[in-house]
Design a protein around this motif. Structure first.
Motif, short mmCIF file in Angstrom:
data_model
loop_
_atom_site.label_atom_id
_atom_site.label_comp_id
_atom_site.label_asym_id
_atom_site.label_seq_id
_atom_site.Cartn_x
_atom_site.Cartn_y
_atom_site.Cartn_z
N GLY A 34 -42.48 4.39 -2.80
CA GLY A 34 -42.99 3.97 -1.49
C GLY A 34 -43.19 2.46 -1.43
O GLY A 34 -42.87 1.82 -0.42
N VAL A 35 -43.73 1.90 -2.51
CA VAL A 35 -43.91 0.44 -2.56
C VAL A 35 -42.55 -0.25 -2.53
O VAL A 35 -42.37 -1.26 -1.84
CB VAL A 35 -44.72 0.04 -3.81
N LYS A 36 -41.57 0.28 -3.28
CA LYS A 36 -40.23 -0.31 -3.28
C LYS A 36 -39.63 -0.29 -1.87
O LYS A 36 -39.04 -1.26 -1.41
CB LYS A 36 -39.31 0.45 -4.22
N LEU A 37 -39.76 0.84 -1.18
CA LEU A 37 -39.21 0.96 0.17
C LEU A 37 -39.93 0.04 1.15
O LEU A 37 -39.31 -0.53 2.06
CB LEU A 37 -39.26 2.41 0.64
N ALA A 38 -41.25 -0.11 0.99
CA ALA A 38 -41.99 -1.02 1.86
C ALA A 38 -41.54 -2.46 1.66
O ALA A 38 -41.36 -3.22 2.63
CB ALA A 38 -43.49 -0.89 1.60
N VAL A 39 -41.34 -2.86 0.41
CA VAL A 39 -40.86 -4.22 0.13
C VAL A 39 -39.46 -4.40 0.72
O VAL A 39 -39.15 -5.44 1.32
CB VAL A 39 -40.87 -4.50 -1.38
N LEU A 40 -38.59 -3.40 0.56
CA LEU A 40 -37.25 -3.47 1.13
C LEU A 40 -37.31 -3.59 2.66
O LEU A 40 -36.56 -4.37 3.26
CB LEU A 40 -36.44 -2.25 0.73
N ALA A 41 -38.21 -2.82 3.30
CA ALA A 41 -38.34 -2.90 4.76
C ALA A 41 -38.79 -4.28 5.20
O ALA A 41 -38.27 -4.83 6.18
CB ALA A 41 -39.33 -1.84 5.24
N VAL A 42 -39.73 -4.88 4.48
CA VAL A 42 -40.19 -6.23 4.83
C VAL A 42 -39.05 -7.24 4.66
O VAL A 42 -38.86 -8.13 5.50
CB VAL A 42 -41.42 -6.62 3.98
N LEU A 43 -38.28 -7.11 3.59
CA LEU A 43 -37.15 -8.02 3.38
C LEU A 43 -36.09 -7.88 4.47
O LEU A 43 -35.56 -8.88 4.97
CB LEU A 43 -36.53 -7.79 2.00
N LEU A 44 -35.78 -6.64 4.84
CA LEU A 44 -34.79 -6.43 5.91
C LEU A 44 -35.30 -6.94 7.25
O LEU A 44 -34.54 -7.52 8.03
CB LEU A 44 -34.42 -4.95 6.00
N TYR A 45 -36.57 -6.75 7.53
CA TYR A 45 -37.17 -7.24 8.77
C TYR A 45 -37.08 -8.76 8.83
O TYR A 45 -36.68 -9.34 9.85
CB TYR A 45 -38.63 -6.78 8.84
N THR A 46 -37.42 -9.40 7.74
CA THR A 46 -37.35 -10.86 7.68
C THR A 46 -35.91 -11.34 7.80
O THR A 46 -35.63 -12.30 8.53
CB THR A 46 -37.96 -11.37 6.36
N ALA A 47 -35.00 -10.67 7.13
CA ALA A 47 -33.59 -11.06 7.20
C ALA A 47 -33.05 -10.89 8.63
O ALA A 47 -32.26 -11.72 9.10
CB ALA A 47 -32.77 -10.23 6.22
N PHE A 48 -33.48 -9.84 9.32
CA PHE A 48 -33.04 -9.63 10.69
C PHE A 48 -33.47 -10.79 11.58
O PHE A 48 -32.66 -11.33 12.34
CB PHE A 48 -33.61 -8.31 11.23
N TRP A 49 -34.74 -11.19 11.49
CA TRP A 49 -35.22 -12.27 12.35
C TRP A 49 -34.60 -13.61 11.98
O TRP A 49 -34.32 -14.44 12.86
CB TRP A 49 -36.74 -12.33 12.34
N LEU A 50 -34.37 -13.83 10.70
CA LEU A 50 -33.71 -15.07 10.30
C LEU A 50 -32.26 -15.10 10.80
O LEU A 50 -31.77 -16.14 11.25
CB LEU A 50 -33.75 -15.24 8.79
N ALA A 51 -31.58 -13.95 10.74
CA ALA A 51 -30.20 -13.88 11.25
C ALA A 51 -30.18 -14.09 12.77
O ALA A 51 -29.30 -14.79 13.29
CB ALA A 51 -29.57 -12.54 10.89
#
Length: 119
Positions: free
Chosen positions: A51-68
């Motif tokens: 769950g922690v791994k997936l939460a970190v992945l979700a935060v990274l994808l969210y950040t990558a989306f907004w940066l893109a």
């Protein structure tokens, strides 16, 4: 002349990544063991770690989306700025021969206008 071969930057980088991965796996096992020692069942500890791994992945994808998205808007703004002719005279609102309205720099009125409608 030395017979030792020097390692390349790519090999050095790969070794660094390998060390970091092993350190991460050791830390994960240590956390899992600590959770189990605290009385958390083994499957629950595994689910919690995932769950922690997936939460970190979700935060990274969210950040990558907004940066893109920010990058796309920046590229679009740069493209619009590049294709805009800043030296060309722009139409302006002013009082002219046909009354107040939007006039082209050559003096012709651009906006729709009915001369019989003026008061």
């Amino acid at each position: 002349m030395s017979t030792r071969t020097r390692i390349s930057n790519a090999e050095r980088f790969g070794r660094c990544l390998g060390r970091r991965w092993r350190a991460y796996v050791r830390r994960e096992r240590r956390v899992s063991g600590w959770l189990i020692a605290q009385g958390v069942p083994t499957p629950a500890a595994a689910v919690l770690i995932w769950g922690v791994k997936l939460a970190v992945l979700a935060v990274l994808l969210y950040t990558a989306f907004w940066l893109a998205l920010l990058l796309v808007f920046g590229v679009a703004a740069a493209w619009v700025a590049r294709n805009t002719n800043w030296n060309e005279p722009q139409p302006e609102w002013r009082s002219g021969n046909l009354g107040f309205g939007l006039y082209h720099p050559d003096g012709s009125r651009i906006d729709p206008h009915d001369p019989n409608d003026e008061m």
